[in-house]
Enzyme design. Structure first.
Site, mmCIF file in Angstrom:
data_model
loop_
_atom_site.group_PDB
_atom_site.id
_atom_site.type_symbol
_atom_site.label_atom_id
_atom_site.label_comp_id
_atom_site.label_asym_id
_atom_site.label_seq_id
_atom_site.Cartn_x
_atom_site.Cartn_y
_atom_site.Cartn_z
ATOM 1 N N THR A 178 0.916 -1.137 0.111
ATOM 2 C CA THR A 178 -0.071 -0.055 -0.107
ATOM 3 C C THR A 178 1.064 1.250 -0.119
ATOM 4 O OG1 THR A 178 -1.837 1.220 1.275
ATOM 5 C CG2 THR A 178 -0.131 -0.012 2.505
ATOM 6 N N GLY B 226 0.879 -5.088 4.278
ATOM 7 C CA GLY B 226 -0.211 -6.189 4.696
ATOM 8 C C GLY B 226 -0.065 -6.622 5.997
#
Length: 528
Positions: free
Chosen positions: A350, A433
């Site tokens: 991300t 994650g």
């Protein structure tokens, strides 16, 4: 001090403002906002908007957001939960009737209503200083006129090429002409530029209501989704009380569940009982303690964490120092535990960013679509890539994280903030994650236990215990691997670099901001 005989990067120091993001174009945008008189909230949103264009495999306006921030250098930490919810029609009975055993990551059922734009709008309205629409201008320009694909981005796209080839809508955008853009190629997302222009003009209402929302719901319904226009119009994030623990005189803060941030706090509580600072920072003995604390903390996470209203234990119980004392007894400093097997942990990527402005407003900001390109579903008329956060739900009716109507799933993305006394000390985050709590503990311990600067900590080789198996980066020294093996750990070379990270440390005594950005990504820390 780093050894200048070896490749690497030094920490960045500045006095008037600092930004650290995972992409140079986003860092540049955030810095310019600060130079133009914007504050840290303004700069964070502008950077997040650029990242939603230039790192679309990791983040986007079809994803979720969590924010921690401190005003004017104080230790008063505010938290915003900008994670979306499942559709109102997403009942457990619905999936049971269909015989669904698992919410698959690439299914439309994994798509929760995006929460990012609502979060950006709300926090900006409360704390921003510049015009909201102006914060989107760089992002709109990159989407419409093009941006060069950077090295890490190309690497990620290449790894997920199979998904892009299998879906017409997303394939047409990210494989124009049927070919994956290479590093240095110019890529455009014109439909996304149109949608961002609408948001710039109309705010959050331009996303959750009207034509954009109608097209998104139309796409999701055509794929078999349960989403409705009411689900989008009703989406609201909320301010929450941070979850915190004290680690050797520093208070470490996280967004509370449905966020997994308390996993890092539990790890720190366990590690606090060991003499970490007496060990070499890059030693098998130190990594062993982290591995064991992580295995215990993740096991607790998977048993108890869910949307806060659904949890069966309290945060006070989970963060109790006395409970950590009991859990710590399971750890031998010389030998790996044998009673914790595979935890099913996954790495994904991300974007995380940190900004501190001249008034020492500090922002810790994370935005994500979860797995690479989220669910793999894209709305052709809006250019929005939908996240797949719903894949974190389970279908066990006795588990607090079981899917249900308008419910938030357990969430992996977690911004961090550290304070000491009445002052903010560090804004930080680690991506990856499930890896994120592990990485955040390493940064906190490096800074507190060993006095490392944030860049040195972020650069350090990483390991990650998925359970009985420990993933290791190629840079972990052979002697460390031998030491861990002798303790009974089973190690495997990680498929890719473990996560990424950014951090800004605030030295109040000297009036200096120190930033670091992960070489595992394309970004940089920069200040003025």
């Amino acid at each position: 001090m780093r050894d200048f005989h070896f490749p690497g990067r030094s920490a960045v120091h500045a006095q008037n403002g600092m930004v650290a993001t995972s992409h140079p174009l986003a860092s540049q945008t955030a810095l310019q906002i600060l130079k133009d008189g914007g504050n840290a909230i303004d700069a964070s949103i502008a950077a997040a908007a650029v990242l939603a264009v230039v790192e679309p495999q990791m983040t986007g306006i079809g994803g979720d957001c969590f924010i921690l921030f401190c005003s004017k250098g104080s230790s008063d930490v505010k938290a915003y939960n900008g994670s979306g919810r499942s559709p109102k029609a997403a009942t457990l009975a619905h999936y049971q009737e269909l015989g669904v055993q698992k919410i698959e990551a690439t299914s439309v059922d994994a798509v929760t209503v995006p929460g990012a734009i609502e979060a950006w709008s709300q926090v900006h309205g409360d704390y921003g200083s510049k015009d909201f629409g102006a914060l989107f201008q760089d992002a709109i320009g990159y989407a419409r006129n093009g941006y060069p694909v950077h090295a890490r981005v190309y690497n990620d796209w290449r790894e997920i090429e199979w998904l892009l080839k299998s879906r017409d809508a997303i394939g047409k955008v990210f494989m124009p002409g049927g070919t994956l853009p290479k590093e240095g190629d110019i890529h455009r997302q014109e439909k996304l530029a149109d949608t961002m222009t609408t948001i710039a003009e109309k705010g959050a209402a331009g996303f959750y209501q009207g034509p954009v929302a109608e097209k998104m719901v139309e796409t999701l319904r055509a794929l078999g989704g349960l989403h409705s226009l009411n689900d989008f119009a009703a989406l609201k994030g909320n301010y929450v009380t941070p979850a915190s623990t004290n680690y050797r005189g520093y208070d470490v803060h996280q967004v509370p569940p449905n966020n997994q941030g308390i996993t890092a706090l539990l790890m720190l509580n366990i590690l606090e009982g060991f003499g970490i600072s007496d060990l070499d920072p890059l030693s098998a003995e130190r990594m062993h303690l982290e591995i064991e604390a992580g295995r215990i903390a993740y096991l607790m996470r998977d048993q108890y964490l869910a949307d806060l209203d659904s949890m069966t234990v309290t945060l006070e119980q989970l963060l109790s120092k006395s409970w950590a004392d009991e859990l710590r007894k399971k750890i031998s400093p010389e030998k790996a535990m044998t009673d914790i097997g595979d935890l099913g942990l996954e790495t994904s990527d991300t974007v995380y960013l940190s900004v501190v402005d001249k008034d020492l407003n500090a922002v810790s900001f994370i935005n994500s679509v979860y797995h690479s390109f989220g669910s793999g579903h894209l709305c052709p008329q809006t250019g929005v890539v939908f996240q797949n956060r719903g894949s974190s739900f389970n279908l066990n009716p006795d588990h607090p994280n079981c899917i249900g109507p308008e419910k938030r799933p357990m969430h992996t993305i977690m911004p961090g903030m550290m304070t000491k006394g009445d002052k903010v000390a560090m804004s930080f985050g680690v991506m990856g994650g499930d890896y994120q709590p592990f990485g955040q503990c390493r940064v906190v311990s490096d800074v507190v236990d060993f006095g490392l600067d944030v860049q040195a900590s972020i650069d350090n080789p990483r390991v990650f215990a998925r359970g009985a198996q420990v993933d290791v980066e190629r840079s972990v020294p052979a002697a460390v691997l031998q030491g861990l093996s002798a303790m009974g750990h089973t190690m495997k070379l990680a498929n890719g670099a473990l996560g990424g990270g950014q951090a800004i440390f605030i030295d109040h005594d000297r009036g200096v901001l120190t930033g670091g950005s992960d070489p595992r990504k394309d970004g940089l820390a920069i200040g003025f």
